[in-house]
Scaffold this motif. Structure first.
Motif, PDB file in Angstrom:
ATOM      1  N   PHE A   1       0.805  -1.217   0.000  1.00 52.60           N
ATOM      2  CA  PHE A   1       0.000   0.000   0.000  1.00 52.60           C
ATOM      3  C   PHE A   1       0.842   1.274   0.000  1.00 52.60           C
ATOM      4  O   PHE A   1       0.536   2.232  -0.711  1.00 52.60           O
ATOM      5  N   GLY A   2       1.870   1.302   0.827  1.00 51.14           N
ATOM      6  CA  GLY A   2       2.575   2.543   1.101  1.00 51.14           C
ATOM      7  C   GLY A   2       3.215   3.191  -0.107  1.00 51.14           C
ATOM      8  O   GLY A   2       3.139   4.416  -0.280  1.00 51.14           O
ATOM      9  N   ALA A   3       3.867   2.410  -0.973  1.00 49.90           N
ATOM     10  CA  ALA A   3       4.575   2.986  -2.114  1.00 49.90           C
ATOM     11  C   ALA A   3       3.618   3.713  -3.053  1.00 49.90           C
ATOM     12  O   ALA A   3       3.899   4.821  -3.522  1.00 49.90           O
ATOM     13  N   THR A   4       2.453   3.098  -3.317  1.00 49.54           N
ATOM     14  CA  THR A   4       1.476   3.731  -4.214  1.00 49.54           C
ATOM     15  C   THR A   4       0.902   5.010  -3.609  1.00 49.54           C
ATOM     16  O   THR A   4       0.821   6.054  -4.274  1.00 49.54           O
ATOM     17  N   LEU A   5       0.519   4.935  -2.328  1.00 48.65           N
ATOM     18  CA  LEU A   5      -0.057   6.116  -1.681  1.00 48.65           C
ATOM     19  C   LEU A   5       0.963   7.242  -1.580  1.00 48.65           C
ATOM     20  O   LEU A   5       0.634   8.423  -1.800  1.00 48.65           O
ATOM     21  N   ALA A   6       2.204   6.912  -1.251  1.00 46.08           N
ATOM     22  CA  ALA A   6       3.233   7.950  -1.125  1.00 46.08           C
ATOM     23  C   ALA A   6       3.547   8.584  -2.475  1.00 46.08           C
ATOM     24  O   ALA A   6       3.765   9.802  -2.565  1.00 46.08           O
ATOM     25  N   SER A   7       3.579   7.786  -3.543  1.00 51.61           N
ATOM     26  CA  SER A   7       3.839   8.341  -4.873  1.00 51.61           C
ATOM     27  C   SER A   7       2.746   9.325  -5.279  1.00 51.61           C
ATOM     28  O   SER A   7       3.036  10.414  -5.801  1.00 51.61           O
ATOM     29  N   LEU A   8       1.496   8.961  -5.034  1.00 48.90           N
ATOM     30  CA  LEU A   8       0.403   9.872  -5.350  1.00 48.90           C
ATOM     31  C   LEU A   8       0.488  11.142  -4.514  1.00 48.90           C
ATOM     32  O   LEU A   8       0.265  12.251  -5.014  1.00 48.90           O
ATOM     33  N   ARG A   9       0.821  10.991  -3.227  1.00 48.74           N
ATOM     34  CA  ARG A   9       0.917  12.154  -2.347  1.00 48.74           C
ATOM     35  C   ARG A   9       2.019  13.109  -2.811  1.00 48.74           C
ATOM     36  O   ARG A   9       1.845  14.333  -2.810  1.00 48.74           O
ATOM     37  N   VAL A  10       3.153  12.571  -3.228  1.00 44.05           N
ATOM     38  CA  VAL A  10       4.269  13.408  -3.686  1.00 44.05           C
ATOM     39  C   VAL A  10       3.902  14.135  -4.973  1.00 44.05           C
ATOM     40  O   VAL A  10       4.140  15.342  -5.129  1.00 44.05           O
ATOM     41  N   LEU A  11       3.291  13.424  -5.928  1.00 37.16           N
ATOM     42  CA  LEU A  11       2.972  14.031  -7.218  1.00 37.16           C
ATOM     43  C   LEU A  11       1.884  15.098  -7.091  1.00 37.16           C
ATOM     44  O   LEU A  11       1.948  16.150  -7.744  1.00 37.16           O
ATOM     45  N   VAL A  12       0.892  14.853  -6.241  1.00 35.79           N
ATOM     46  CA  VAL A  12      -0.214  15.797  -6.119  1.00 35.79           C
ATOM     47  C   VAL A  12       0.226  17.070  -5.403  1.00 35.79           C
ATOM     48  O   VAL A  12      -0.134  18.189  -5.801  1.00 35.79           O
ATOM     49  N   SER A  13       1.003  16.923  -4.346  1.00 30.87           N
ATOM     50  CA  SER A  13       1.364  18.083  -3.519  1.00 30.87           C
ATOM     51  C   SER A  13       2.752  18.630  -3.834  1.00 30.87           C
ATOM     52  O   SER A  13       3.242  19.482  -3.092  1.00 30.87           O
ATOM     53  N   TYR A  14       3.375  18.172  -4.915  1.00 26.92           N
ATOM     54  CA  TYR A  14       4.776  18.522  -5.172  1.00 26.92           C
ATOM     55  C   TYR A  14       4.975  20.035  -5.292  1.00 26.92           C
ATOM     56  O   TYR A  14       5.826  20.629  -4.601  1.00 26.92           O
ATOM     57  N   ALA A  15       4.210  20.692  -6.149  1.00 22.95           N
ATOM     58  CA  ALA A  15       4.412  22.131  -6.378  1.00 22.95           C
ATOM     59  C   ALA A  15       4.162  22.934  -5.109  1.00 22.95           C
ATOM     60  O   ALA A  15       4.930  23.851  -4.776  1.00 22.95           O
ATOM     61  N   THR A  16       3.114  22.591  -4.372  1.00 20.78           N
ATOM     62  CA  THR A  16       2.806  23.318  -3.143  1.00 20.78           C
ATOM     63  C   THR A  16       3.894  23.124  -2.092  1.00 20.78           C
ATOM     64  O   THR A  16       4.314  24.084  -1.423  1.00 20.78           O
ATOM     65  N   VAL A  17       4.372  21.893  -1.950  1.00 19.25           N
ATOM     66  CA  VAL A  17       5.400  21.613  -0.947  1.00 19.25           C
ATOM     67  C   VAL A  17       6.698  22.328  -1.295  1.00 19.25           C
ATOM     68  O   VAL A  17       7.356  22.920  -0.422  1.00 19.25           O
ATOM     69  N   MET A  18       7.087  22.303  -2.552  1.00 19.33           N
ATOM     70  CA  MET A  18       8.324  22.958  -2.939  1.00 19.33           C
ATOM     71  C   MET A  18       8.258  24.470  -2.708  1.00 19.33           C
ATOM     72  O   MET A  18       9.238  25.097  -2.296  1.00 19.33           O
ATOM     73  N   ASP A  19       7.111  25.037  -2.957  1.00 23.04           N
ATOM     74  CA  ASP A  19       6.961  26.469  -2.723  1.00 23.04           C
ATOM     75  C   ASP A  19       7.015  26.776  -1.225  1.00 23.04           C
ATOM     76  O   ASP A  19       7.650  27.757  -0.801  1.00 23.04           O
ATOM     77  N   ALA A  20       6.391  25.936  -0.402  1.00 21.45           N
ATOM     78  CA  ALA A  20       6.398  26.160   1.042  1.00 21.45           C
ATOM     79  C   ALA A  20       7.792  25.951   1.635  1.00 21.45           C
ATOM     80  O   ALA A  20       8.147  26.596   2.634  1.00 21.45           O
ATOM     81  N   CYS A  21       8.587  25.071   1.028  1.00 16.02           N
ATOM     82  CA  CYS A  21       9.935  24.792   1.530  1.00 16.02           C
ATOM     83  C   CYS A  21      10.988  25.727   0.941  1.00 16.02           C
ATOM     84  O   CYS A  21      12.184  25.554   1.200  1.00 16.02           O
ATOM     85  N   GLY A  22      10.569  26.691   0.148  1.00 18.94           N
ATOM     86  CA  GLY A  22      11.514  27.644  -0.419  1.00 18.94           C
ATOM     87  C   GLY A  22      12.380  27.082  -1.521  1.00 18.94           C
ATOM     88  O   GLY A  22      13.504  27.552  -1.735  1.00 18.94           O
ATOM     89  N   LEU A  23      11.891  26.095  -2.252  1.00 16.57           N
ATOM     90  CA  LEU A  23      12.654  25.468  -3.318  1.00 16.57           C
ATOM     91  C   LEU A  23      12.091  25.821  -4.695  1.00 16.57           C
ATOM     92  O   LEU A  23      12.078  25.002  -5.613  1.00 16.57           O
ATOM     93  N   THR A  24      11.604  27.046  -4.834  1.00 16.64           N
ATOM     94  CA  THR A  24      11.122  27.525  -6.132  1.00 16.64           C
ATOM     95  C   THR A  24      11.901  28.770  -6.517  1.00 16.64           C
ATOM     96  O   THR A  24      12.518  29.421  -5.670  1.00 16.64           O
TER      97      THR A  24
END
Length: 451
Positions: free
Chosen positions: A30-53
């Protein structure tokens, strides 16, 4: 509808049970699929919040003004590849202009929380490309080595890193190593994994165990020489120095330095020699170095200086002759006397298990990385076997060797006992084995032979 609800509840319950009892199984199912979806969906938002844009380029701003469009958003690093592994995810990123690999490393902890992963580490693959390794669970809590490892001559897998990758002990890349740790910290298990990995290879094992051989003598069927007292250790080290000088004579005779010989064929160490002339490499394991350095009389001081001098010579000159040192101890500081710091400077590979004070950690990593020192002193007492491994480049990793009992290590050594080379220079130190037809040779030259 009722059947679907029951099935959903059972799946959720099974996932929760696996996550609690078998996190590795949960991750693969279960974990690999759920984590991959979580990373792809929230990638742009997370990178902006972490100052990586980075802000949009000038030509994009000009194009937006000309077309009367909204101002373009800041751009995160471009995803080159997202690959699930047996322990987590590997995310390869292409950095934008103005970004640096250090920016990603500094934001690792923020990325760990944002992506809900257990751990995040990063490394620079090449200029402008960074690889982010994310682990989905605590891989060091219950170490499970992968079924297939990249084993080569003089390179054996000994532990698992916290990012899920395998930690190898490569003697051709890092000839000599130092392993520190307090009592009951896991040094013995690490050493057993090392011996078990080397047992199946074409290598001679030489042991020095001044605790009357209680750690290494059970593995004696795979050892070409063993010493269990400081007096025997001094004679054994002198014999190794003599062998080293003899190997150098073989290399000199086969260097073939002539105008018509390509540079790649000129012999400079044993690995450049033809197979039929190449001496067998030797790994020397010292179980407790302090027992070799302590003394209480003038005679013991002379013996101690003789031992340390031989170890320093082997550390400085032994690599080309195929002699590699693996030294273990609880402490390895200047209080052990002159020559110790010179010896420590030659030991490139450093591994520190749990230590009792910061000074002991500084003995391993003080001249390498202050972060590694901090990581070593934070190892909890209940996590036996967890260690920090580093080298002279300043890089370090948290590792843990799989638990290997003494019986398992003995079985591996007995299975490969036929690979034990017979070295004439070390014949006097060959351990006496029960049930062998040959005349028994005592482990210690001063100890009486047993029937």
């Amino acid at each position: 509808m009722t059947g679907f609800t029951v099935a959903l509840v059972l799946v959720v319950a099974a996932a929760g049970l696996l996550r609690w009892r078998r996190p590795a199984w949960y991750w693969l199912t279960f974990g690999a699929t759920l984590a991959s979806l979580r990373v792809l969906v929230s990638y742009a938002t997370v990178m902006d919040a972490c100052g990586l844009t980075v802000p949009p380029s000038r030509w994009r701003l000009a194009l937006a003004r000309a077309a009367d469009r909204p101002v373009p958003a800041s751009r995160p690093p471009r995803i080159l590849r997202l690959r699930p592994t047996r322990t987590g995810l590997v995310l390869r990123l292409k950095l934008r202009p103005g970004q640096d690999a250090f920016d990603v490393a500094a934001a690792s902890d923020r990325l760990r929380h944002s992506f809900a992963m257990y751990g995040v580490t990063s490394r620079e693959v090449r200029s402008g490309v960074v690889e982010v390794r994310m682990t989905g669970y605590d891989v060091l809590k219950r170490v499970q080595m992968p079924a297939k490892t990249d084993t080569r001559p003089m390179r054996v897998p000994v532990a698992l890193r916290e990012d899920g990758s395998v930690h190898y002990r490569d003697y051709r890349a890092i000839p000599h190593g130092l392993t520190l740790g307090a009592t009951e910290s896991g040094k013995s298990v690490y050493q057993r994994n090392l011996v078990a990995g080397l047992a199946s290879q074409d290598v001679a094992l030489v042991g020095i165990d001044c605790k009357q051989g209680v750690e290494l003598f059970p593995l004696a069927r795979r050892f070409s020489a063993l010493a269990d007292t400081p007096d025997t250790a001094a004679e054994l080290l002198d014999a190794l120095v003599d062998r080293m000088e003899g190997v150098y004579q073989v290399i000199r005779a086969e260097q073939r330095i002539t105008a018509d010989v390509p540079d790649a064929e000129i012999a400079a160490d044993i690995w450049d020699l033809p197979d039929h002339l190449r001496p067998v490499p030797i790994v020397v394991l010292v179980d407790e170095v302090a027992e070799l350095a302590l003394f209480a009389s003038k005679e013991e001081e002379k013996r101690r200086d003789r031992i340390i001098t031989a170890l320093v010579r082997l550390a400085q000159l032994g690599r080309a002759a195929g002699i590699y040192l693996e030294i273990c101890g609880q402490r390895f500081g200047s209080e052990l006397g002159k020559g110790i710091t010179m010896l420590r400077a030659q030991l490139t590979g450093r591994t520190a298990h749990r230590v009792n004070d910061e000074t002991s950690a500084n003995m391993a990593f003080g001249d390498i990385s202050s972060d590694a020192v901090l990581a070593a002193i934070q190892i909890p007492a209940e996590m036996r076997g967890v260690a920090v491994a580093g080298d002279s480049t300043g890089g370090w990793h948290r590792i843990r060797a799989p638990h290997t009992s003494l019986r398992q290590a003995v079985n591996v050594c007995n299975r490969h006992a036929d690979l034990t080379p017979d070295l004439p220079e070390l014949a006097a130190f060959r351990p006496a084995l029960p049930g062998t037809p040959a005349a028994p040779v005592p482990l210690s030259k001063t100890a009486p032979a047993t029937a």
